[in-house]
Design an enzyme around this catalytic site. Structure first.
Site, PDB file in Angstrom:
ATOM      1  N   TYR A 148       0.841  -1.207   0.000  1.00 49.65           N
ATOM      2  CA  TYR A 148       0.000   0.000   0.000  1.00 49.65           C
ATOM      3  C   TYR A 148       0.872   1.252   0.000  1.00 49.65           C
ATOM      4  O   TYR A 148       0.521   2.279  -0.604  1.00 49.65           O
ATOM      5  CB  TYR A 148      -0.932  -0.006   1.215  1.00 49.65           C
ATOM      6  CG  TYR A 148      -1.821   1.219   1.307  1.00 49.65           C
ATOM      7  CD1 TYR A 148      -2.975   1.331   0.538  1.00 49.65           C
ATOM      8  CD2 TYR A 148      -1.495   2.279   2.160  1.00 49.65           C
ATOM      9  CE1 TYR A 148      -3.787   2.464   0.613  1.00 49.65           C
ATOM     10  CE2 TYR A 148      -2.297   3.405   2.244  1.00 49.65           C
ATOM     11  CZ  TYR A 148      -3.445   3.494   1.471  1.00 49.65           C
ATOM     12  OH  TYR A 148      -4.240   4.616   1.544  1.00 49.65           O
ATOM     13  N   LYS A 200      10.985  -9.114  22.463  1.00 48.77           N
ATOM     14  CA  LYS A 200      11.420 -10.046  23.500  1.00 48.77           C
ATOM     15  C   LYS A 200      12.908 -10.384  23.382  1.00 48.77           C
ATOM     16  O   LYS A 200      13.629 -10.413  24.381  1.00 48.77           O
ATOM     17  CB  LYS A 200      10.591 -11.330  23.415  1.00 48.77           C
ATOM     18  CG  LYS A 200      10.825 -12.293  24.566  1.00 48.77           C
ATOM     19  CD  LYS A 200      10.110 -11.817  25.801  1.00 48.77           C
ATOM     20  CE  LYS A 200      10.197 -12.806  26.931  1.00 48.77           C
ATOM     21  NZ  LYS A 200       9.336 -12.442  28.060  1.00 48.77           N
TER      22      LYS A 200
END
Length: 520
Positions: free
Chosen positions: A87, A376
């Site tokens: 997009y 993480k």
């Protein structure tokens, strides 16, 4: 935001579910980047942020839609490199004088192959390793005419302008998604882009540690902080980092909500009291939490009850220690992304997290969340930087709501005891077979159904459980761990023989997406 002495890349989010993977690719290349939703990126924002380059993400919208997401035109007037993805490519072409058309049979979803029409040193250096490159497409509309100044460098069967660029202005645009795993050479594509942008790769955990300490000291001043310590890697790294910044102004509060694994509360409290010089309060609030959860089955309601109770408990202990002004949490970037779109962007909410969403005004406390923009694996790296032991840093993640979200349906004391026992056997099996470090997260979930079985010469009617083990890098995507049938059979036999209340064991082989890692 990170201090402005670092090179910074801005990712403008148009709502793609994989926008965060762009950030992961760039962080791996030691480039600091931030994701901000398109509606927040104004001319004033750009002047303050001062990006060295910009990436326009993919998204579910069409440039033809009323109110279609658009970046400010200033993006293309800053004289910095800009990359449009999917997009983002269509937006770039639309705003710079090209043309986009609706699908009409040219949509592509899934694996595709791009062939080069021209190779440009630097831009595509080392990218086309053969006469075609595997990529991942996900588009309905397509570019039918490129903007003035652009050239075509790659095509696919349904995307004649799969790779385009105006190298003079350093504008680059691709119809595919280089950030996803299914574009195997995607990292090289980003490496070329940041090289052209002149990034010096100064995003390191050492630099982050120094920045974070400075930021914490500035935010907190001489005030007191209480830290929500769960014993997991995230909250523990946050606690050690904050303690390094402000010392005895920090008090950690370990809340035992009665939803921990077998012997976990004792292990966590002993570990921090014996090995870390951190003030620690052990708050046994199990009766409060389990009482409020009685009769509740809806997973979102469980999470919200637990989140609200955590706030009540921390409010109580803040008063006990003499009025803390700040509450510290180990909130991570994936928590934020899954709960709400990062900084209010347009992507879809997956599930709420107990530690995301701010604090009620009555608390009169502010949040300190030094890990909020880390993934993480970055937190683990920061843990090593802070000197935490490897055995601790490698512990599997454990959710704040604990066993509540591994117990679908109503939570009862008897079900929790069964779950703790089964989980202990499962983890023991994984450790005995030397598999613990290969697995990102492993646990047992007790199912809200009972099944008929035969034990000895008698009929049993007990709970079924499922084993879950996944591999992952940052928790955003995951795949199930491929245990051998021998391991699964041996583990199932041990659970059924050693845990009263379970007579059937299953293994969850769902990836993320479409599933989540936890069951609720």
């Amino acid at each position: 935001m990170i201090k402005k002495t670092h090179d910074r890349l801005l990712i403008i989010d148009f709502g793609s579910q994989v926008t965060q993977l762009i950030a992961r690719r760039l962080r791996e290349l030691n480039v600091y980047c931030e994701i901000h939703p398109f509606q927040q990126v104004t001319d004033t924002f750009l002047a303050d942020f001062r990006p060295k380059a910009i990436i326009l993400s993919g998204g579910p919208a069409s440039v033809f839609s009323k109110g279609a997401p658009m970046p400010p035109k200033l993006v293309f007037e800053l004289d910095i490199p800009v990359l449009g993805i999917c997009y983002g490519q269509q937006v770039m072409m639309q705003l710079l004088g090209g043309k986009v058309e609706r699908g009409h049979g040219t949509a592509e979803f899934g694996r595709a192959y791009v062939t080069p029409t021209s190779l440009k040193e630097g831009f595509l250096n080392g990218w086309f390793m053969t006469d075609r490159e595997q990529v991942w497409m996900s588009h309905g509309d397509h570019v039918s005419k490129i903007a003035p100044g652009f050239e075509v460098y790659g095509t696919s069967p349904n995307a004649p302008f799969a790779i385009t660029a105006d190298t003079n202005r350093k504008f680059f645009a691709v119809q595919f998604h280089p950030e996803v795993h299914h574009t195997p050479n995607g990292s090289k594509f980003f490496e070329n882009f940041i090289s052209l942008a002149g990034f010096n790769g100064d995003w390191t955990m050492s630099a982050y540690r120094d920045d974070a300490i400075t930021k914490i000291r500035k935010q907190v001043g001489s005030n007191r902080v209480i830290c929500a310590l769960s014993g997991g890697v995230d909250s523990s790294v946050a606690a050690v980092l904050i303690h390094e910044a402000i010392g005895d102004q920090l008090t950690c509060v370990y809340v035992d909500h009665g939803l921990m694994r077998k012997d976990e509360s004792t292990e966590v409290v002993n570990m921090f009291r014996e090995h870390y010089n951190l003030p620690l309060l052990h708050a046994d609030e199990s009766e409060l939490f389990l009482g409020k959860l009685e009769g509740v089955s809806d997973p979102e309601e469980k999470r919200k009850i637990i989140g609200n109770l955590f706030i009540e408990v921390f409010e109580k202990y803040a008063k006990k220690i003499g009025g803390a002004t700040f509450l510290a949490q180990g909130t991570l970037y994936p928590d934020v992304i899954e709960s709400v779109s990062f900084n209010g962007g347009p992507s879809v909410t997956i599930k709420s997290h107990h530690n995301v969403g701010g604090l009620p005004k009555r608390m009169k406390m502010k949040l300190v969340e030094p890990l909020r923009e880390l993934f993480k694996d970055e937190v683990r790296t920061l843990g090593y930087e802070l000197g935490l032991p490897s055995s601790f840093i490698k512990r599997h993640p454990f959710p704040g709501p604990g066993l509540a979200i591994r117990c679908p349906g109503e939570i009862t004391g008897s079900k929790l005891e069964i779950l703790r026992a089964a989980d202990a056997v499962y983890i023991d099996q994984i450790q005995k077979h030397g598999l613990y470090d290969e697995i990102w997260q492993a646990f047992v979930a007790i199912l809200p159904v009972k099944t008929v079985g035969v034990m000895g010469d008698g009929r049993s009617y007990d709970y079924a459980c499922t084993l879950r083990a996944v591999t992952s890098v940052d928790g955003m995507t995951a795949d199930y761990y491929p245990f051998t049938h021998e391991f699964l059979g041996e583990t199932a036999a041990r659970i059924i023989n050693e845990v009263a209340g379970i007579n059937r064991v299953t293994y969850d082989i769902t990836s993320k997406p479409p599933g989540t890692i936890e069951w609720e």
